[in-house]
Design an enzyme around this catalytic site. Structure first.
Site, short mmCIF file in Angstrom:
data_model
loop_
_atom_site.label_atom_id
_atom_site.label_comp_id
_atom_site.label_asym_id
_atom_site.label_seq_id
_atom_site.Cartn_x
_atom_site.Cartn_y
_atom_site.Cartn_z
N LYS A 105 0.83 -1.23 0.00
CA LYS A 105 0.00 0.00 0.00
C LYS A 105 0.85 1.26 0.00
CE LYS A 105 0.60 -1.37 4.13
NZ LYS A 105 0.44 -2.53 4.95
N GLU A 129 -5.24 -5.63 -5.20
CA GLU A 129 -6.30 -5.93 -4.21
C GLU A 129 -5.71 -6.16 -2.82
OE1 GLU A 129 -9.58 -5.74 -3.02
OE2 GLU A 129 -10.12 -6.58 -4.96
N VAL A 132 -4.94 -3.27 0.10
CA VAL A 132 -5.93 -2.61 0.96
C VAL A 132 -6.84 -3.65 1.61
CG1 VAL A 132 -7.78 -0.90 1.06
CG2 VAL A 132 -5.91 -0.60 -0.57
N GLY A 134 -6.38 -6.61 3.08
CA GLY A 134 -6.13 -8.05 2.94
C GLY A 134 -7.15 -8.77 2.07
N GLY A 187 2.94 -10.58 19.49
CA GLY A 187 3.24 -10.53 18.05
C GLY A 187 2.09 -9.95 17.24
N GLU A 190 3.61 -4.52 15.66
CA GLU A 190 5.02 -4.51 15.26
C GLU A 190 5.89 -3.98 16.40
OE1 GLU A 190 6.22 -5.32 12.23
OE2 GLU A 190 4.30 -5.62 11.22
N ASP A 201 -0.52 3.80 7.97
CA ASP A 201 -1.02 2.64 7.23
C ASP A 201 -2.46 2.89 6.75
OD1 ASP A 201 -0.73 -0.49 6.77
OD2 ASP A 201 -2.65 -0.19 7.78
N LYS A 205 -4.01 3.46 2.76
CA LYS A 205 -5.15 2.69 2.24
C LYS A 205 -6.29 3.64 1.84
CE LYS A 205 -3.90 -1.32 5.04
NZ LYS A 205 -4.00 -1.92 6.36
N GLY A 302 -2.56 -10.73 7.53
CA GLY A 302 -2.27 -12.15 7.78
C GLY A 302 -1.86 -12.83 6.49
N1 HSE Z 1 -0.40 -3.45 9.67
C1 HSE Z 1 -1.66 -3.61 9.02
C2 HSE Z 1 -2.76 -3.77 10.05
C3 HSE Z 1 -1.74 -4.78 8.09
O1 HSE Z 1 -2.50 -3.81 11.24
O2 HSE Z 1 -3.91 -3.86 9.64
C4 HSE Z 1 -1.12 -4.50 6.78
O3 HSE Z 1 -1.67 -3.41 6.15
#
Ligand code: HSE
Length: 424
Positions: A105, A129, A132, A134, A187, A190, A201, A205, A302
Site C-alpha cells: 500500500k 487488491e 488494501v 487483505g 506478536g 510490530e 497505514d 489505504k 495475515g
Molecule cells: N499493519 C496492518 C494492520 C496490516 O494492522 O492492519 C497490513 O496493512
C-alpha cells in the site's frame, strides 16, 4: 491449459502464504481457470534464512534482475513492502511488459502515478487488491461491481492492529500503553508500531480507496491523519456511557467537487454496523447513490488472507485480454477541479476539566454559542478538589469552528482534556 511463469519480489510472511496457497490450491486453480502458475524465481535478502515454507533452494536469488529482466517470467508478485526499492523493481518489471501484482500500500499510495505510467506505456497489468484490507475484495467491488454508483462516502476500519488495541482498551478499560505492549508481546503489533498507531497505514489505504471511489486521485499528503496514541481509557469509558464506540476510522466524503479525507479516532453510535467490528478485523462501510449503504467485513492482514487477494488478482489478470487501469488521470496531485477541505462537519465529543465555580459553564456555552455550535448532550461529574469533569457532545458543527471555540474555552478555569470527532 495456460502456464504462467511467476517471480516473487520478497518472501516473508505474505510471500510464504502465496507460495503455500499456490501449492495447496494448484489442482483447483487448474480446474477452475485452466491455468498453472509456475514459480521460477524468488528474490530474498538472505538465501540461507529459515522460512515457514520449504522452498527449493534453486528458486532463491538475491539479484532482482533475475526476476524483473527475465523474459521468461510473465508475472511479478511484489511483497517487499516499503517505498523503495519496491517501486523501482515494480517499474522495471512493468517496463519489461510483465504483469505486476502487489500487496504494497505504501509504494502504491505514494507512487501510483509512476507505476501506472510505466504500466500504460508498456501495456502491462498492475493489480493491488492485497494492498488494501487483505482478503476483503474492496478494490474489485469499487471498480467493478459498484461502477454504476456515485460513491459519496466511505468509512473504514482499515487497520487491524489499532482496532485490536482499541477493542481491548474498550473491553478491559485498560490504558493504551499497556495494551500496546501486550499486543507487541503477542506478536500482534510490530516492534516499531508507528505506521499503524500513528495512522500512516490507514492513510495509505484511504488514499487508494478514495481515489477509486471518487474517480479522482486523492494523494496521501492531502489526508488529515491523527493516530491513537493519545486515546485514553477515560474517554472510551465516557463514550460508552453516552452510547458510543471508539474506532480509528478512515473517512472520505465527497460533496460535489469538495472532498474531505481523514484518519482519526472517531466515536460512532453503538448501533452503527462498524461498531461491532472488533479485534483485528477490518470493515469498510460505504454509501453509493444507487447501492445505498453497504459494508464489507473480513480479515485485513495475515499470511493466508493476504494470499487470497494476491492469487485472486493473479487469476483476474490472466482472465483479461487487456490490462485494467483506473478511470482518472493519475498524477501526484489532487485531480483538477477538486478541492480538499479541512473544515469538515460532524459532531464533536469534548472533555473539559473545569473549576467548580459560578460562571464557568456559562463561559463554556458562550464560547461554543459564539461559533454557532449547539450542545446535544452535557454531563458533569461531581467535583474533586474543586475541579469537575464536563463531557459534552455537540450537534453537527465545523472543524474550524470547534477548534476556535476550544481555543477560547481554554483558560485558567478550564482545561480542554480531549476532543474526539463523532460520526453517524
Ligand atoms: N499493519 C496492518 C494492520 C496490516 O494492522 O492492519 C497490513 O496493512
Amino acid at each position: 491449459m495456460r502456464k504462467v511463469s511467476v517471480g516473487f519480489l520478497g518472501c516473508g510472511n505474505i510471500g510464504c502464504g502465496v507460495w503455500k496457497l499456490l501449492q495447496e490450491f494448484k489442482a483447483d486453480i487448474l480446474h477452475r481457470a485452466d491455468v498453472e502458475f509456475d514459480v521460477k524465481k524468488i528474490l530474498v535478502r538472505d538465501v540461507t534464512k529459515k522460512r515457514d515454507q520449504v522452498i527449493p533452494a534453486e528458486l532463491l536469488t538475491t539479484d532482482p534482475a533475475q526476476i524483473t529482466d527475465d523474459p521468461a517470467i510473465e508475472m511479478v508478485l511484489e511483497f517487499m513492502g516499503g517505498e523503495e526499492p519496491a517501486t523501482r523493481y515494480m517499474v522495471r518489471a512493468l517496463e519489461m511488459g510483465k504483469t505486476v501484482v502487489t500487496a504494497n500500500k505504501m509504494a502504491l499510495a505514494l507512487n501510483w502515478h509512476i507505476l501506472q505510467e510505466a504500466a500504460e506505456k508498456h501495456h502491462s497489468g498492475l493489480y493491488y487488491e492485497a494492498a488494501v484490507c487483505g482478503a476483503i475484495p474492496i478494490i474489485r467491488t469499487t471498480i467493478d461491481s459498484l461502477q454504476a454508483n456515485r460513491i459519496e462516502e466511505m468509512m473504514g476500519i482499515v487497520n487491524g492492529t489499532t482496532n485490536y488495541i482499541l477493542t481491548r482498551m474498550s473491553q478491559e478499560g485498560s490504558d493504551y500503553a499497556d495494551v500496546l505492549s501486550d499486543a507487541q508481546r503477542l506478536g500482534l503489533a510490530e516492534p516499531d508500531p508507528t505506521s499503524d498507531v500513528e495512522g500512516f497505514d490507514a492513510a495509505y489505504k484511504l488514499s487508494i480507496l478514495s481515489s477509486l471511489a471518487f474517480h479522482a486521485r486523492v494523494p496521501f499528503d492531502v489526508i488529515y491523519r491523527q493516530g491513537i496514541t493519545q486515546v485514553s481509557a477515560t474517554d472510551i469509558a465516557f463514550g460508552k456511557e453516552l452510547g458510543y464506540t471508539l474506532k480509528l476510522l478512515a473517512i472520505a466524503k465527497r460533496a460535489g467537487n469538495v472532498i474531505d479525507a481523514r484518519v482519526h479516532p472517531t466515536f460512532i453510535p453503538d448501533d452503527h454496523p462498524l461498531a461491532s467490528v472488533n479485534g483485528s478485523f477490518n470493515a469498510i462501510f460505504l454509501h453509493g447513490h444507487a447501492c445505498d449503504d453497504m459494508m464489507l467485513f473480513g480479515r485485513g492482514a495475515g499470511s493466508a488472507p493476504t494470499a487470497s487477494a494476491v492469487v485472486g488478482d493473479m487469476l483476474y489478470a490472466v482472465s483479461r485480454d487487456t490490462p485494467r487501469y483506473p478511470t482518472f488521470h493519475n498524477a501526484n496531485t489532487l485531480s483538477d477541479g477538486l478541492t480538499v477541505t479541512d473544515d469538515w462537519h460532524c459532531a464533536f465529543y469534548v472533555r473539559l476539566n473545569a473549576s467548580d465555580r459560578p460562571g464557568v459553564l456559562a463561559h463554556i456555552t458562550a464560547c461554543l454559542g459564539k461559533e454557532g455550535i449547539s450542545i446535544r448532550n452535557l454531563m458533569q461529574r461531581d467535583a474533586v478538589d474543586g475541579h469537575a469533569q464536563i463531557v459534552l457532545i455537540t450537534h453537527d458543527a465545523g472543524e474550524c469552528a470547534i477548534n476556535k471555540a476550544l481555543k477560547a474555552i481554554a483558560s485558567s478555569d478550564v482545561q480542554v482534556e480531549s476532543m474526539i470527532r463523532v460520526e453517524r
